[in-house]
Design a protein around this motif. Sequence first.
Motif, PDB file in Angstrom:
ATOM      1  N   GLU A   8      19.532  -8.508   3.489  1.00 17.45           N
ATOM      2  CA  GLU A   8      19.933  -7.241   4.085  1.00 17.45           C
ATOM      3  C   GLU A   8      18.678  -6.553   4.612  1.00 17.45           C
ATOM      4  N   THR A   9      18.736  -6.032   5.814  1.00 18.17           N
ATOM      5  CA  THR A   9      17.570  -5.458   6.475  1.00 18.17           C
ATOM      6  C   THR A   9      17.685  -3.937   6.533  1.00 18.17           C
ATOM      7  N   ALA A  60       7.737   3.749   5.757  1.00 13.46           N
ATOM      8  CA  ALA A  60       6.784   3.679   6.861  1.00 13.46           C
ATOM      9  C   ALA A  60       7.454   3.258   8.167  1.00 13.46           C
ATOM     10  N   GLY A  61       8.772   3.066   8.148  1.00 12.91           N
ATOM     11  CA  GLY A  61       9.490   2.685   9.351  1.00 12.91           C
ATOM     12  C   GLY A  61       9.429   1.205   9.666  1.00 12.91           C
ATOM     13  N   ASP A 108      -2.327  -0.375   1.903  1.00 16.36           N
ATOM     14  CA  ASP A 108      -1.082  -0.091   1.194  1.00 16.36           C
ATOM     15  C   ASP A 108      -0.053  -1.117   1.659  1.00 16.36           C
ATOM     16  N   PRO A 109       0.434  -1.965   0.767  1.00 10.45           N
ATOM     17  CA  PRO A 109       1.397  -2.991   1.205  1.00 10.45           C
ATOM     18  C   PRO A 109       2.710  -2.404   1.706  1.00 10.45           C
ATOM     19  N   ALA A 110       2.970  -1.132   1.405  1.00 13.93           N
ATOM     20  CA  ALA A 110       4.202  -0.510   1.878  1.00 13.93           C
ATOM     21  C   ALA A 110       4.062   0.064   3.281  1.00 13.93           C
ATOM     22  N   THR A 111       2.852  -0.026   3.866  1.00 16.67           N
ATOM     23  CA  THR A 111       2.661   0.527   5.211  1.00 16.67           C
ATOM     24  C   THR A 111       2.075  -0.475   6.197  1.00 16.67           C
TER      25      THR A 111
END
Length: 525
Positions: free
Chosen positions: A225-226, A231-232, A444-447
């Motif tokens: 699921e996407t 961070a968009g 930051d791996p989330a960005t």
Amino acid sequence: MKKLVSMTMAMAMMAALFVACGDDGTDDETPPPAVPTIALDGGDIDQPQEITNPMSVKIGVTAPGAIAGFTVTIDSPALTAEMLATVGLATELNLVNPGSMAEALGALGFPSGEAVSGKTALTFDISKLVPMIAQIYNETSDHKFILKVTDAKGKSTTKTLTCHLTGKVALAYNNDADLWANTATVTAANVPDGGSVQYRVKGAADWTDAVLVEGSKYRLAPVYETSKNAAGLDVHTIKAGTGVFAATTYEVRIAKDGQAVDSKEFATAVGDKIPNGDMSGWSKRIWIDGSNNEFPITYPNPEGMKVWDSGNNAFLEQNNGEETLFTPLCRQDETEPGTARLQARMVLGFVFAPGNMFTGDFDYSGFSGTVNFGKPYAWTARPRALKVRYKAQIGKIDKVGSYDPDGASYQDKQDCARIFVAVVNWKAQHGVTSGMTAPTGMWDPATAKSLDEGAILGYGDLVIMQTATGWIEATLPFNWYAKDAANPASAPFSLVISCATSMRGDYLTGCSTNTMQVDDFEWAY
């Protein structure tokens, strides 16, 4: 002349009498020409016969004119020419002139040679042959024996004995789980019309449909699921109940109308372990300063292992032969051995340093240190998440780093601790340097999906915003940037786990009294 007329009239009267009596002048006792007959004992040879075991298949043949020819043609997906050749037979059998096939024919119940030629009647029994079809074939199918008998007068009869096999429903795991792709296949034979192949974690409430690949092979595969992260960026997560994961027992079934027709179970391999994930192993590593002085530094690994490290322990534990100057930022908790205690400190009384621990290596030089993130890791299975236990003491930000561009906006705001995990495919470690100089290399791996060192395949993130005095069991689900990327086990650096008592610790911004305990790092499958 009168005599001739009288005879004609007499003959006409006799003809009329024969007609009146129903006699057309032919002999009623003369039978029509005889033809051979082929019949199934106890059944209708013109109707399909269901293959069972045991079953009776006895064929009766009559040929008043004597058998001159008898052939059997086999049309069967099981009794193929190749298969029959292995027992000395063929798909075309001549029972009158069997040649080298006589012995094999007899073994299967067919008469041949003198037992057939010239006979006016015979019976043969193939009750053992027909059930054998089900032993070598298991698909719903028809198996035909085309029987042709010809007598000495040239008269012939052909009958087709059709034996119908209803294939048994059968399910088998193909022992081919790919625990990084999270797939496996099963073979499901003779799925009934309207039926489906389904799977689930053993004991789960819901079933998931497997996907037909080809023939009778079905794939058990994850459904991604996407969504957008904060961070968009597009991230992909695996839908609950789909895919095949390590350390799990699965149930698979062929079902129709919600009921199992056949079912199987299989278990997958145990998956991967996080080295020293239980934080039970601690040792000392020797750090050598610029003057070649050696210092034993607290090291969150058992002797001989180099997976975890902590920033600034090398500075804090220099003692020049005297007592330790400071308690290290990362150490084994004194009251709960086998857990890691991370503690923020004011170094030399004025420099804020967050408590931290990470997979990688720390280098200290002058008044700055570099955290080199990343360790080699032999991935064999993709995890759903990282599990970890933690305690935390979280206060308000009372220290702002002089190089923090947004530091003023954080003053006196609630601080946050953080744990994150990243699966990476890096050619080198990624370094973050901070201290008495401007920090560099923050990431930051989330960005970000990648750095100069290579791709970030996926990450899990936990931001701790409040104090937890008791142990909390946390799960960090993975968000995947590259869901189809190959297993990165061969990458020089493929695993990052990071724990810090302050999220902005790289900028030397945070709460100077924060602490965090962590323990029991493990993969959730």
